[in-house]
Design an enzyme around this catalytic site. Structure first.
Site, PDB file in Angstrom:
ATOM      1  N   ARG A 143      46.422  34.584  54.546  1.00  0.00           N
ATOM      2  CA  ARG A 143      45.666  35.313  53.595  1.00  0.00           C
ATOM      3  C   ARG A 143      46.760  36.074  52.674  1.00  0.00           C
ATOM      4  NH1 ARG A 143      41.507  36.190  50.147  1.00  0.00           N
ATOM      5  NH2 ARG A 143      41.268  38.571  49.647  1.00  0.00           N
ATOM      6  N   HIS A 145      46.741  38.977  50.453  1.00  0.00           N
ATOM      7  CA  HIS A 145      45.823  39.986  50.057  1.00  0.00           C
ATOM      8  C   HIS A 145      46.220  41.272  49.335  1.00  0.00           C
ATOM      9  CE1 HIS A 145      42.042  42.265  51.407  1.00  0.00           C
ATOM     10  NE2 HIS A 145      42.749  43.310  51.330  1.00  0.00           N
ATOM     11  N   SER A 146      45.556  41.613  48.327  1.00  0.00           N
ATOM     12  CA  SER A 146      46.170  42.735  47.614  1.00  0.00           C
ATOM     13  C   SER A 146      45.373  44.201  47.979  1.00  0.00           C
ATOM     14  CB  SER A 146      45.767  42.655  45.992  1.00  0.00           C
ATOM     15  OG  SER A 146      46.290  41.297  45.292  1.00  0.00           O
ATOM     16  N   CYS A 148      43.553  47.337  48.341  1.00  0.00           N
ATOM     17  CA  CYS A 148      42.285  48.134  48.017  1.00  0.00           C
ATOM     18  C   CYS A 148      41.956  49.195  48.656  1.00  0.00           C
ATOM     19  CB  CYS A 148      41.170  46.981  47.709  1.00  0.00           C
ATOM     20  SG  CYS A 148      39.498  47.433  47.237  1.00  0.00           S
ATOM     21  N   CYS A 159      33.105  46.105  46.193  1.00  0.00           N
ATOM     22  CA  CYS A 159      33.855  44.574  46.338  1.00  0.00           C
ATOM     23  C   CYS A 159      33.726  44.357  47.684  1.00  0.00           C
ATOM     24  CB  CYS A 159      35.384  45.042  45.839  1.00  0.00           C
ATOM     25  SG  CYS A 159      36.128  46.103  46.966  1.00  0.00           S
ATOM     26  N   THR A 219      33.905  43.852  35.493  1.00  0.00           N
ATOM     27  CA  THR A 219      35.234  43.845  35.764  1.00  0.00           C
ATOM     28  C   THR A 219      36.085  43.595  34.964  1.00  0.00           C
ATOM     29  OG1 THR A 219      34.948  42.144  37.247  1.00  0.00           O
ATOM     30  CG2 THR A 219      34.720  44.192  38.332  1.00  0.00           C
ATOM     31  N   ASP A 231      43.954  40.274  35.106  1.00  0.00           N
ATOM     32  CA  ASP A 231      44.613  40.516  36.456  1.00  0.00           C
ATOM     33  C   ASP A 231      46.005  40.361  36.266  1.00  0.00           C
ATOM     34  OD1 ASP A 231      45.371  39.836  38.967  1.00  0.00           O
ATOM     35  OD2 ASP A 231      43.876  38.302  39.426  1.00  0.00           O
ATOM     36  N   ARG A 233      48.133  41.002  38.750  1.00  0.00           N
ATOM     37  CA  ARG A 233      49.038  40.734  39.921  1.00  0.00           C
ATOM     38  C   ARG A 233      50.159  39.944  39.889  1.00  0.00           C
ATOM     39  NH1 ARG A 233      43.961  39.867  43.826  1.00  0.00           N
ATOM     40  NH2 ARG A 233      43.443  38.997  42.080  1.00  0.00           N
TER      41      ARG A 233
END
Length: 345
Positions: A143, A145-146, A148, A159, A219, A231, A233
């Site tokens: 995974r 994953h960012s 949060c 979310c 969003t 986005d 990222r």
């Protein structure tokens, strides 16, 4: 050497410098250079211990993480031997085989397991032996994953980030998830935890975006109104960390087609399977997150960002007729993989 007479002046300051593998896996082709600074065993509520890896890099000043299930998944940059270091130095930064215990003096051998690490005498690089190190050809559940804060620490129903993080841990720990029929990681896998809050815009800007959402924006609109990308990222950091961990074949836990595209780094790293992350509430109405905010969030991901989900569409968000279907998801997947012919779905 014992803990009592450990001399930290002997520590090599180069451990904080960022370096690549030198073989094209890391630091070439636009990839950032990453360096694992430290690793430690963490007992968990998920069942197996995990090994938390902290990374520095030459792309930003953030400390990104890898949550590693499986003692034999080893960071090449962490385990590389360094000049003038002692076995005690190696144990303290986490470059050891097996488990630490009081009185242990050697990092590179575990007498209790009867195993020893091997290294290239000229470079100090770890030599990957199947007896001691996870094989790069093994299919590994991953995974990316960012961070949060709101979803993971403030019980946010805006979310499903916290839900996805927890479920990724459970899937990696188990051998099979009966409710979804997903094959788990059986105690081997990685959650790459990137410090990219708010899709890369930071917590403060994310909170402003929340206020815009309460005023009626979705969003995507909220980010654009704040003069940010939809986005922001950078998933190449996750790719570099996976390469450093010696991962080659990825079973990627995601609904995001962009992650599928970005995880590929031929010939060293490829996505061999996408494992869907279906919201828990969609499959069990008595569990998971149920709010109009998360339904709007998921709808925007599907309809405006191309995420690979099929809506149940019993939503509070005044749904309009939609053509979203498994066929559309397949088209999105094919588009995501147009430059990655090695993916098996």
């Amino acid at each position: 050497m014992t803990i009592d007479n450990y001399d930290n002046s002997k520590q090599d300051s180069s451990k904080y410098e960022v370096s690549g593998t030198g073989d094209g896996r890391n630091g070439d082709g636009g990839l950032p250079l990453v360096q694992c600074v430290a690793r430690a065993r963490i007992p968990t509520t998920q069942g197996p211990d995990i090994f938390l890896h902290l990374y520095s890099n030459n792309r930003d000043n953030k400390e990104h993480l890898a949550i590693v299930f499986g003692e034999d998944i080893r960071s090449r940059s962490l385990f590389r031997r360094r000049q003038c270091e002692t076995q005690q130095d190696r144990m303290i930064r986490g470059a050891y085989i097996g488990k630490l215990y009081p009185g242990r003096t050697v990092a590179d051998e575990d007498d209790r397991l009867g195993l020893a690490l091997e290294f290239d005498d000229s470079t100090g690089e770890l030599l990957a032996s199947k007896a001691t190190t996870w094989d790069a050809h093994n299919d590994t559940l991953v995974r990316i994953h960012s961070e949060c804060y709101t979803g993971e620490n403030a019980w946010s129903a805006r979310c499903d980030c916290g839900e996805q993080f927890d479920r990724a841990g459970r899937l990696i720990a188990c051998d099979h998830e009966p409710t979804s029929n997903i094959k788990g990681g059986n105690g081997h896998g990685v959650i790459v935890y990137l410090r990219q809050e708010g899709r890369g815009i930071g917590l403060g800007e994310k909170l402003k975006a929340y206020n815009l959402q309460d005023l009626g924006a979705d969003t995507v609109q909220a980010n654009l109104m704040l003069k940010h990308p939809v986005d922001a990222r950078d998933f190449s950091l996750g790719k570099a960390i996976l390469l450093d961990l010696g991962i080659g074949n990825v079973r990627l836990l995601t609904n995001n087609p962009e992650k599928i595209k970005q995880v590929d780094h031929a010939p060293y790293l490829k996505c061999v399977e996408r494992v869907p992350m279906v919201p828990i509430h969609w499959t069990n109405s008595s569990e998971g997150i149920d709010s109009k905010e998360i339904e709007g969030y998921l709808r925007t991901k599907i309809e405006r960002m191309g995420h690979l989900l099929t809506e149940p569409l019993k939503l509070h968000t005044n749904p309009q007729p939609t053509e979203t279907s498994e066929a559309q998801n397949q088209n999105r997947m094919n588009s995501a993989l147009s430059s990655t012919s090695t993916l098996a779905i």
